[in-house]
Write an enzyme that holds these catalytic residues in place. Structure first.
Site, short mmCIF file in Angstrom:
data_model
loop_
_atom_site.label_atom_id
_atom_site.label_comp_id
_atom_site.label_asym_id
_atom_site.label_seq_id
_atom_site.Cartn_x
_atom_site.Cartn_y
_atom_site.Cartn_z
N ASP A 1 -13.50 14.59 -3.00
CA ASP A 1 -13.59 15.90 -3.65
C ASP A 1 -14.86 15.89 -4.50
OD1 ASP A 1 -12.90 18.43 -4.90
OD2 ASP A 1 -10.81 17.99 -4.46
N THR B 1 -9.97 4.10 11.11
CA THR B 1 -9.84 3.28 12.32
C THR B 1 -9.21 4.05 13.48
OG1 THR B 1 -7.82 2.41 11.38
CG2 THR B 1 -9.77 1.03 11.19
N LYS C 1 -7.16 8.08 -0.44
CA LYS C 1 -8.43 8.45 0.21
C LYS C 1 -9.03 9.69 -0.45
CE LYS C 1 -7.31 6.41 4.72
NZ LYS C 1 -5.89 6.04 4.58
N ARG D 1 3.23 -0.26 10.60
CA ARG D 1 4.34 -0.14 11.56
C ARG D 1 4.85 -1.46 12.13
NH1 ARG D 1 1.16 4.67 14.46
NH2 ARG D 1 -0.48 3.49 13.42
N LYS E 1 0.85 -1.19 0.00
CA LYS E 1 0.00 0.00 0.00
C LYS E 1 0.89 1.23 0.00
CE LYS E 1 -2.30 1.62 3.75
NZ LYS E 1 -2.09 3.07 3.79
N ASP F 1 -3.43 4.40 -1.65
CA ASP F 1 -4.33 4.82 -0.58
C ASP F 1 -4.28 6.34 -0.45
OD1 ASP F 1 -6.04 4.75 1.57
OD2 ASP F 1 -4.49 4.20 3.02
#
Ligand code: C5P
Length: 240
Positions: free
Chosen positions: A75, A125, A72, A216, A43, A70
């Site tokens: 608009d 999340t 997101k 991470r 990603k 990604d």
């Protein structure tokens, strides 16, 4: 070689998407090298995309790794449609948009996507019920997630991004072909960081996730390939 987007299938051994959440091309290349080709998916998010530009998507896709871009997008429909078409030309397999952008925006993204799948982000999340109240969104969280997911699937999206905690409700509410992609994953013992709704890879899979996104815990591991392999094995061991 450009990989056709519809070749990006979900199989037992390729349910892990590694988030390349790094700041520079050198760090991205280093992480990819250290991953030793273990994940079939990566990603690319806002940090890397804005730092090094779109060429990295083309380069990774050309090597046969499927890319979830990604960004997101959120608009007006025309702008999202044109941005989505640009993403599709790069060879990404998955592109994210915010379901909160509304039906017309979602339909515009789908119409511009070609073979690429559009994934709708339902609710980040990192947000909890109190955050929803603070931004004026109507909860409860579980109802908002399902409502936004149904809107996205009605608009023709290929799936949704959601917390593992909502996956079983989404499985029940959405068409079976919907892809459910879940970040907020922490292998046992990994720090949660800023994620508020987390679960383990196996728990996410058991709940019905098709693909999981891990950032991470892999990026910061002493041996990212070993950590990624352990997650792939944990996912493959879950009987579906
Ligand atoms: O490091 P960590 O595993 O928490 O990374 C999760 C990744 O998934 C990040 O790149 C984050 O931007 C992304 N993401 C998320 N929640 C969403 C959608 C994407 O955490 N709803």
């Amino acid at each position: 070689m450009r990989v056709p987007c519809d070749s990006a299938r979900v199989q037992p051994g390729n349910r892990l998407i590694v988030a390349l959440d790094v700041a520079t091309r050198a760090q991205a290349e280093d992480l990819l090298r250290r991953l030793e080709g273990v994940p079939s998916w990566v990603k690319i998010g806002l940090e890397l995309f804005t730092a090094v530009g779109p060429a990295i998507v083309e380069e990774i896709a050309a090597k046969g790794t499927s890319v979830m871009l990604d960004l997101k997008l959120h608009d007006i429909p025309e702008t999202v449609a044109r941005a989505t078409a640009s993403v599709a030309r790069l060879g990404a397999s998955l592109c994210t948009v915010h379901a909160a952008g509304g039906r017309a925006m979602l339909e515009a993204a789908v119409a511009a996507a070609g073979n690429m799948k559009i994934l709708a982000v339902t609710v980040l999340t990192s947000l909890d019920e109190r955050d929803l109240a603070n931004i004026g969104a109507m909860g409860p969280m579980s109802e908002l997630v399902v409502k936004r997911a149904q809107l996205a699937m009605d608009a023709g999206c290929g799936g949704v991004v959601a917390s593992p905690g909502e996956v079983s409700a989404l499985r029940a509410a959405l068409p079976p072909e919907s892809w459910l992609v879940t970040p907020g994953i922490r292998p046992t013992g990994s720090p949660a960081g800023d994620q508020k709704r987390i679960t383990t890879p196996a728990q996410a899979r058991l709940a019905g996730a098709d693909l999981i996104v891990v950032g991470r815990p892999i990026r910061d591991a002493a041996d990212p390939a070993q950590t990624a392999r352990a997650i792939v094995a944990e996912l493959a061991a879950v009987q579906s």
